[in-house]
Enzyme design. Structure first.
Site, short mmCIF file in Angstrom:
data_model
loop_
_atom_site.label_atom_id
_atom_site.label_comp_id
_atom_site.label_asym_id
_atom_site.label_seq_id
_atom_site.Cartn_x
_atom_site.Cartn_y
_atom_site.Cartn_z
N GLU A 41 -91.44 -56.27 -6.19
CA GLU A 41 -92.90 -56.22 -6.30
C GLU A 41 -93.63 -56.49 -7.50
OE1 GLU A 41 -93.90 -53.64 -2.21
OE2 GLU A 41 -94.48 -52.82 -4.33
N GLU A 78 -88.81 -53.74 2.53
CA GLU A 78 -89.61 -52.45 2.79
C GLU A 78 -90.50 -52.75 4.09
OE1 GLU A 78 -91.68 -50.87 -0.33
OE2 GLU A 78 -89.95 -51.31 -1.78
#
Length: 473
Positions: free
Chosen positions: A163, A373
């Site tokens: 991320e 995720e």
């Protein structure tokens, strides 16, 4: 259902959020160790100093993964545990992750190793301002070289940066992560350096001929337009260029998207290209696209934002009140989506958004996708008899698995699905109140208690999903 026999049914975590052992066996401080010590920076001043003590309980926890039947586990290594100052090797840190990896393999769980999940050595932040200096490219590459040498024969799947859009965005725009800055040009500069470091890591992976696949994990929120008004559609397109393609094009094509660069230029902003940058980005194209998906995002014409701008999380308003106006506010504005319900933390619940994400990635990049995720943060309650009845989490995950199946049927290649998370853990913004796991960890912000583990209802549900390869939901 359309899941292949070798589909990875997994779960995920990050070192700072689970390990604890903040100074155990020679670990150095990370920027999150330092940031969490400052009152007001984290929820109820909670920290990851102990977290859920995975550092000392990893064997017990991996045995729980074996019991569930998990066939993949995505975890991150702590850079300051392996290199306390970001450069000097700590053999005990290396040994710890060998033990974790070996235990996972022994229990039939495919280890997916994330190289960087936000815990930068504090020494490098102090030395040259971390991601704002090009010096980090070499240090990060040397860190990767060590990991490839030590674990390269044991790991098939590597996640380079987790991320990047979030740790750079919240660190350099929103002031919610270290180094707690609000400056859009500094954000672009740090982000470009992180992209170069990511490319360097992938380039080295190929040069060392590591047998496996590597790619970043991107926090992807597919963009929707608030209405059919052309102005809202253009706002949505602007958001997609700057909030998504600005990263994914670099990962998959080795270049920045043309329209995003032009939009930034009109705002007086630019990417600091130097000699060799473009060649390095081209040499660092990923093998797969990692996707962390939690919600979609809806946008409207910023000229009408007073009517439709999303209210946001009230608990965070005071935290970000001193953030400067973001230049891109003139290009698009976040809006509510009237067709979606929200989580306890005001995140839009949108399983179809995952299908949209997978289709868009497949169409634009033609890459395999690892869902690295996906999960539901909620207020879970432990009953007196040690149960957690989390039907809401089961329903959330079930609908997202159906969306994955539909995307595969649409033609998308999906490697695996890692939920966030296997156990409850420290949340960067919400401490220990926000729970994601299949396993309840009995602790809170004020009291570590005994850190006992309790299997939630969702634990047994996911166990059946795995056993049936997704046919029994």
């Amino acid at each position: 259902m359309h899941f292949k026999d070798d589909f990875l049914w997994g779960s995920a975590s990050a070192a700072y959020q689970i390990e604890g052992g903040a100074s155990q066996d020679g670990k150095g401080p990370s920027i999150w160790d330092s940031y969490s010590e400052i009152p007001g920076n984290t929820f109820k001043n909670s920290t990851g100093e102990v977290a859920i003590d995975f550092y000392n309980k990893f064997e017990e926890d991996i045995e729980l993964m074996k019991e569930m039947g998990l066939n993949a586990y995505r975890f991150s290594v702590s850079w300051p545990r392996i290199m306390p100052d970001g450069q000097t090797i700590n053999e005990k840190g290396i040994e710890f992750y060998h033990k974790v990896i070996d235990k996972l393999i022994e229990c039939g769980v495919e280890p997916i190793l994330t190289i960087y999940h936000w815990d930068l050595p504090q020494a490098l932040q102090d030395k040259y301002a971390g991601w704002e200096s090009r010096e980090i490219i070499n240090d990060f590459t040397q860190f990767c070289a060590l990991l490839y040498k030590e674990y390269g024969k044991k790991i098939k799947y590597w996640v380079s940066l987790n991320e990047q859009n979030i740790f750079i965005g919240l660190g350099y725009i929103k002031k919610l992560h270290p180094p707690k800055v609000s400056n859009y040009q500094r954000f672009l500069n740090a982000n470009h350096i992180a992209s170069l470091a990511n490319a360097s890591a992938i380039k080295l992976f190929r040069e060392m001929q590591i047998p496996g696949q590597i790619g970043p994990s991107f926090a992807y929120s597919p963009t929707y337009a608030k209405s059919e008004k052309p102005e809202d559609v253009i706002a949505m397109e602007n958001a997609q260029e700057i909030d998504n393609f600005l990263w994914m094009d670099v990962y998959a094509k080795g270049e920045y998207p043309q329209i995003a660069l032009k939009l930034l230029e009109k705002l007086g902003l630019s990417i600091d290209f130097q000699e060799g940058d473009k060649a390095l980005l081209q040499a660092g194209i990923c093998d797969f696209m990692g996707v962390n998906y939690y919600q979609s995002s809806t946008y409207c014409d910023p000229n009408h934002k007073q009517e439709t701008l999303q209210a946001g999380n009230a608990a965070q308003v005071s935290v970000v009140s001193d953030v400067q106006t973001i230049p891109t506010d003139s290009l698009y504005a976040r809006a509510d989506n009237d067709y979606l319900t929200m989580t306890d933390w005001n995140w839009a619940i949108d399983p179809n958004g995952l299908r949209v994400s997978l289709r868009r990635i497949a169409s634009r990049y033609g890459l395999p996708i690892l869902i690295s995720e996906n999960g539901l943060g909620a207020f879970d309650t432990l009953t007196e008899d040690g149960k957690v009845h989390d039907d809401y989490r089961i329903n959330f995950l079930k609908e997202h698995i159906i969306a994955i199946d539909q995307a595969i049927d649409d033609g998308c290649e999906v490697i695996g699905y890692c939920t966030w998370s296997f156990q409850d853990l420290f949340s960067w913004l919400n401490g220990y109140a926000k729970r994601y796991g299949f396993v309840y960890v009995d602790r809170d912000e004020e009291n570590e208690k005994e850190l006992r583990r309790y299997k939630k209802d969702s634990f047994y549900w996911y166990q059946k999903v795995i056993q049936s390869n997704g046919t029994e939901l």
